[in-house]
Design an enzyme around this catalytic site. Structure first.
Site, PDB file in Angstrom:
ATOM      1  N   GLY A  64       1.146  -1.112   0.034  1.00  0.00           N
ATOM      2  CA  GLY A  64      -0.566   0.246   0.172  1.00  0.00           C
ATOM      3  C   GLY A  64       0.956   1.301   0.047  1.00  0.00           C
ATOM      4  O   GLY A  64       0.734   2.326   0.050  1.00  0.00           O
ATOM      5  N   TRP A  66       2.189   3.126  -2.417  1.00  0.00           N
ATOM      6  CA  TRP A  66       2.157   3.671  -3.527  1.00  0.00           C
ATOM      7  C   TRP A  66       0.654   4.727  -3.286  1.00  0.00           C
ATOM      8  O   TRP A  66       0.644   5.263  -3.865  1.00  0.00           O
ATOM      9  CB  TRP A  66       2.395   2.647  -5.091  1.00  0.00           C
ATOM     10  N   ASP A  97      -5.356  -5.546  -5.465  1.00  0.00           N
ATOM     11  CA  ASP A  97      -4.302  -6.901  -5.336  1.00  0.00           C
ATOM     12  C   ASP A  97      -5.346  -8.238  -4.828  1.00  0.00           C
ATOM     13  O   ASP A  97      -5.819  -8.339  -5.416  1.00  0.00           O
ATOM     14  CB  ASP A  97      -3.312  -6.234  -4.215  1.00  0.00           C
ATOM     15  N   ASP A 113      -7.759 -11.254  -9.004  1.00  0.00           N
ATOM     16  CA  ASP A 113      -6.618 -11.154  -9.847  1.00  0.00           C
ATOM     17  C   ASP A 113      -7.177 -10.151 -11.634  1.00  0.00           C
ATOM     18  O   ASP A 113      -7.692 -10.463 -12.199  1.00  0.00           O
ATOM     19  CB  ASP A 113      -6.402 -12.591 -10.655  1.00  0.00           C
ATOM     20  N   ASP A 138       2.459  -2.037 -10.074  1.00  0.00           N
ATOM     21  CA  ASP A 138       3.291  -2.614  -9.687  1.00  0.00           C
ATOM     22  C   ASP A 138       4.190  -3.654  -9.491  1.00  0.00           C
ATOM     23  O   ASP A 138       4.333  -4.447  -8.851  1.00  0.00           O
ATOM     24  CB  ASP A 138       3.856  -1.581  -8.146  1.00  0.00           C
ATOM     25  N   LYS A 178       6.082  -1.470 -14.204  1.00  0.00           N
ATOM     26  CA  LYS A 178       7.254  -2.503 -13.501  1.00  0.00           C
ATOM     27  C   LYS A 178       7.418  -2.662 -14.428  1.00  0.00           C
ATOM     28  O   LYS A 178       6.331  -3.779 -14.653  1.00  0.00           O
ATOM     29  CB  LYS A 178       6.754  -2.851 -12.019  1.00  0.00           C
TER      30      LYS A 178
END
Length: 232
Positions: A64, A66, A97, A113, A138, A178
């Site tokens: 968390g 970010w 997430d 997901d 990320d 990322k």
């Protein structure tokens, strides 16, 4: 049972590095959940992405940090340890997430997901028809150590983030994603260049030197037929 002494030495070295890490200490002092906050902070300061009043989607949000950083950009700072954000948020943050997320005031969280259509539909529902200013990703797959397999898994997550960005970003919106240097990296850069007017690769100081991670930043969605993106 035989103990793998090499593995024990590696784990001990990692732990030593971690507890003495400047960004770990700073995160603890400033109330961030992880040192990763300083990655998005540097990316934001370099590219000028996040401003009050925006809609931001944080993919791969756990733990968390970010979302915490974005929240602090959206709210006044109270005088106190860590300069924690306080007061009504001027903006909307949606975090997603696979793992459970410790609640963060003002952040809407969806556990699931991102690769599943049903979860994506729920995420779109949370937007309530609003276009997105910034998508942060990320997300990273579980790595197998097999280069070809890992490259495919990484590419899949990046492509999903790109598809979401193309469908839901404002024309001048941005995607931060990322990625990892290695097999398939240049192809991911090319995909960003086909999608965005400006593409930057940023390796924040908070990203460990030995890590292959870097972050691709795409700004301003392209229209069909536009020239190639500027790249930095």
């Amino acid at each position: 049972m035989k103990i793998n002494t090499k593995s024990k030495k590696v784990n001990k070295a990692w732990f030593n590095d971690h507890i003495h890490d400047t960004y770990v200490k700073l995160a603890h002092k400033e109330g961030y959940r992880s040192r990763a906050a300083y990655k998005i902070k540097e990316i934001d300061e370099t590219c000028g992405l996040i401003r009050p009043g925006q809609v931001v989607v944080d993919l791969g949000a756990v733990p968390g940090a970010w979302s915490q950083y974005v929240r602090r950009r959206f709210a006044p700072r109270e005088a106190g340890v860590g300069g924690a954000a306080a007061g009504e948020l001027n903006g909307r943050i949606i975090a997603l997430d696979l793992l459970p997320f410790e609640p963060l005031e003002g952040v809407a969280f969806l556990q699931g997901d991102f690769c599943e259509e049903a979860v994506l539909a729920q995420l779109v529902g949370l937007l309530d028809g609003r276009a997105v200013d910034v998508v942060l990703s990320d997300m990273a797959p579980n790595l197998s150590g097999v280069e070809v397999t890992d490259a495919a898994r990484i590419a899949n997550l990046v492509e999903l983030a790109l598809e979401f960005a193309q469908s839901h970003l404002k024309p001048q919106g941005a995607l931060v994603c990322k990625v990892f240097h290695g097999s398939g990296y240049s192809q991911l850069v090319d995909q960003f260049k086909r999608t965005f007017r400006v593409v930057k690769a940023v390796k924040p100081k908070a990203s460990r030197d030995r890590s292959a991670e870097t972050f691709l930043v795409g700004i301003g969605l392209k229209s069909t037929g536009m020239p190639n993106a500027d790249a930095v």
